[in-house]
Design a protein around this motif. Structure first.
Motif, PDB file in Angstrom:
ATOM      1  N   THR A 220      40.926  18.457  30.079  1.00 43.13           N
ATOM      2  CA  THR A 220      40.954  19.200  31.398  1.00 43.13           C
ATOM      3  C   THR A 220      42.108  18.472  32.168  1.00 43.13           C
ATOM      4  O   THR A 220      42.888  19.220  32.900  1.00 43.13           O
ATOM      5  CB  THR A 220      39.648  19.388  32.040  1.00 43.13           C
ATOM      6  OG1 THR A 220      38.667  19.662  31.428  1.00 43.13           O
ATOM      7  CG2 THR A 220      39.670  20.215  33.356  1.00 43.13           C
ATOM      8  N   LYS A 237      44.573  27.972  34.265  1.00 39.84           N
ATOM      9  CA  LYS A 237      44.518  29.293  33.805  1.00 39.84           C
ATOM     10  C   LYS A 237      45.289  29.618  32.379  1.00 39.84           C
ATOM     11  O   LYS A 237      45.169  30.026  31.392  1.00 39.84           O
ATOM     12  CB  LYS A 237      45.193  30.197  34.778  1.00 39.84           C
ATOM     13  CG  LYS A 237      44.174  30.946  35.683  1.00 39.84           C
ATOM     14  CD  LYS A 237      44.596  31.778  36.927  1.00 39.84           C
ATOM     15  CE  LYS A 237      45.797  32.425  37.071  1.00 39.84           C
ATOM     16  NZ  LYS A 237      46.084  32.964  38.368  1.00 39.84           N
ATOM     17  N   GLY A 240      43.766  28.847  29.321  1.00 42.58           N
ATOM     18  CA  GLY A 240      42.717  29.606  28.823  1.00 42.58           C
ATOM     19  C   GLY A 240      41.318  29.529  29.671  1.00 42.58           C
ATOM     20  O   GLY A 240      40.305  30.238  29.684  1.00 42.58           O
ATOM     21  N   HIS A 241      41.480  29.020  30.976  1.00 42.66           N
ATOM     22  CA  HIS A 241      40.160  28.796  31.850  1.00 42.66           C
ATOM     23  C   HIS A 241      40.297  30.146  32.713  1.00 42.66           C
ATOM     24  O   HIS A 241      41.301  30.785  32.946  1.00 42.66           O
ATOM     25  CB  HIS A 241      40.280  27.664  32.868  1.00 42.66           C
ATOM     26  CG  HIS A 241      39.887  26.315  32.065  1.00 42.66           C
ATOM     27  ND1 HIS A 241      38.773  25.846  31.969  1.00 42.66           N
ATOM     28  CD2 HIS A 241      40.810  25.437  31.299  1.00 42.66           C
ATOM     29  CE1 HIS A 241      38.558  24.891  31.203  1.00 42.66           C
ATOM     30  NE2 HIS A 241      39.853  24.475  30.706  1.00 42.66           N
ATOM     31  N   ASP A 242      38.883  30.310  33.246  1.00 43.77           N
ATOM     32  CA  ASP A 242      38.740  31.773  34.016  1.00 43.77           C
ATOM     33  C   ASP A 242      39.182  31.439  35.588  1.00 43.77           C
ATOM     34  O   ASP A 242      38.663  30.504  36.169  1.00 43.77           O
ATOM     35  CB  ASP A 242      37.407  32.261  33.796  1.00 43.77           C
ATOM     36  CG  ASP A 242      37.095  33.185  34.665  1.00 43.77           C
ATOM     37  OD1 ASP A 242      37.709  34.321  34.522  1.00 43.77           O
ATOM     38  OD2 ASP A 242      36.275  33.046  35.528  1.00 43.77           O
ATOM     39  N   ALA A 243      39.953  32.268  36.199  1.00 43.77           N
ATOM     40  CA  ALA A 243      40.505  31.860  37.474  1.00 43.77           C
ATOM     41  C   ALA A 243      39.201  31.996  38.476  1.00 43.77           C
ATOM     42  O   ALA A 243      38.978  30.827  39.402  1.00 43.77           O
ATOM     43  CB  ALA A 243      41.253  33.121  37.950  1.00 43.77           C
ATOM     44  N   VAL A 244      38.190  32.637  38.443  1.00 43.03           N
ATOM     45  CA  VAL A 244      36.954  32.819  39.106  1.00 43.03           C
ATOM     46  C   VAL A 244      36.219  31.581  38.929  1.00 43.03           C
ATOM     47  O   VAL A 244      35.644  30.730  39.919  1.00 43.03           O
ATOM     48  CB  VAL A 244      36.100  33.913  38.827  1.00 43.03           C
ATOM     49  CG1 VAL A 244      34.684  33.768  39.719  1.00 43.03           C
ATOM     50  CG2 VAL A 244      36.783  35.049  38.962  1.00 43.03           C
ATOM     51  N   GLN A 245      36.066  30.985  37.855  1.00 46.06           N
ATOM     52  CA  GLN A 245      35.480  29.570  37.303  1.00 46.06           C
ATOM     53  C   GLN A 245      36.002  28.585  38.380  1.00 46.06           C
ATOM     54  O   GLN A 245      35.497  27.696  38.560  1.00 46.06           O
ATOM     55  CB  GLN A 245      35.290  29.618  36.171  1.00 46.06           C
ATOM     56  CG  GLN A 245      33.939  29.268  35.509  1.00 46.06           C
ATOM     57  CD  GLN A 245      33.769  28.986  34.070  1.00 46.06           C
ATOM     58  OE1 GLN A 245      34.733  29.293  33.265  1.00 46.06           O
ATOM     59  NE2 GLN A 245      32.597  28.679  33.459  1.00 46.06           N
TER      60      GLN A 245
END
Ligand code: SAM
Length: 277
Positions: A220, A237, A240-245
């Motif tokens: 990370t 992002k 591959g990470h989710d923006a909301v998370q």
């Protein structure tokens, strides 16, 4: 006469005061096991033996092994100096009988493998209890202050707080800048000054205490720093990470969604990563 070999990063320490400061930082009790990486001609080895350490010396250069054998026959015969001709990066120190938390690494290391040495020992299952290392001054500053070496700006608020190297060390250890050692203290003199750093309280407690694995932390963090000018949100992002998370993890830490990776402290990284899962 054996000449210093550049390929092995050979700069021999000849400054008695610097050697004494390394020994003081090492806080060695008689009989304590010390791993010395790159003993060279034995300048530091002599001081380590002088305070009663049992020294496991790992040296890659066969010429230096010969010098050590000629210099310390009694310590070798008495079992207080054990010499291993090997590449430290290929060495499993548990094979020397060294046990996690029960030995120290004290060394004037070859600078070309500083990062690999730090990783090897800090991430290891056989972590030492303490490391006292002579490294390039710029590297010491980057680790301890978290600053980009030498580029101290007038406005300290604009300083990046941490970088990948400083976080990778601080997640395992408390760090202290012990002293600067000028280039002239070595033979041959390197191009840059050096510094002694002390890494104490080495453990994986900070990571495991919050339930973050080594892999999650490093992946990370590296993704977060991947493009310097981008925000942490955009870098993650892109991996591959989710923006909301990401947004909700930043909220938990109390950080603006437009922060860059460099402004997060270690503690903030740990809470952030835990809540990103
Ligand atoms: N400790 C000595 C002193 O302070 O004078 C020598 C320090 S010199 C900076 C680094 C030493 O590490 C050299 O003796 C070199 O041969 C040794 N060395 C270089 N690469 C190594 C490696 N991969 N594994 C073990 N020793 C290495």
């Amino acid at each position: 006469m054996i000449y210093a070999k550049k390929t092995f990063g050979q700069n021999f320490l000849k400054d008695r005061v610097a050697l004494e400061k390394i020994i003081v930082a090492g806080k060695i009790n008689p009989g304590e096991h010390v791993l010395e990486i790159g003993p060279g001609r034995g300048a530091l080895t002599k001081f380590l033996l002088g305070v009663g350490a049992v020294v496991h010396a790992v040296e890659i250069d066969p010429d230096m092994i010969q010098v050590l054998q000629d210099t310390f026959p009694e310590a070798i015969a008495g079992g207080t100096l054990i010499i291993h001709q090997a590449d430290i990066l290929e060495t499993d120190v548990s094979e020397f009988g060294l046990v996690a938390g029960e030995y120290k690494v004290i060394a004037n290391i070859p600078y070309y493998i500083t990062g690999l040495i730090l990783r090897k020992f800090l991430e290891s299952e056989t972590q030492p209890s303490l490391m006292v290392l002579l490294v390039q001054k710029e590297v010491a500053e980057r680790i301890v202050d978290g600053q980009e070496g030498g580029k101290k700006k007038k406005d300290s608020r604009k300083q990046p707080k941490e970088n990948i190297l400083s976080l990778s060390v601080k997640v395992y250890a408390d760090v202290r800048y012990v002293t600067t050692v000028g280039a002239k203290s070595f033979s041959p003199a390197p191009k840059v000054d050096s510094a002694v750093i002390e890494l104490s309280n080495i453990s994986k407690d900070k990571l495991h205490g919050v339930g973050v694995t080594d892999g999650e932390f490093f992946t990370t963090m590296k993704h977060g720093f991947s493009q310097k000018r981008k925000t942490l949100m955009n870098n993650l992002k892109q991996h591959g990470h989710d923006a909301v998370q990401i947004g909700s993890a930043l909220d938990v830490v109390g950080l603006d969604h437009r922060v860059r990776a460099e402004v997060l402290t270690l503690e903030q990284w740990l809470v952030f990563i835990k809540n990103l899962k």
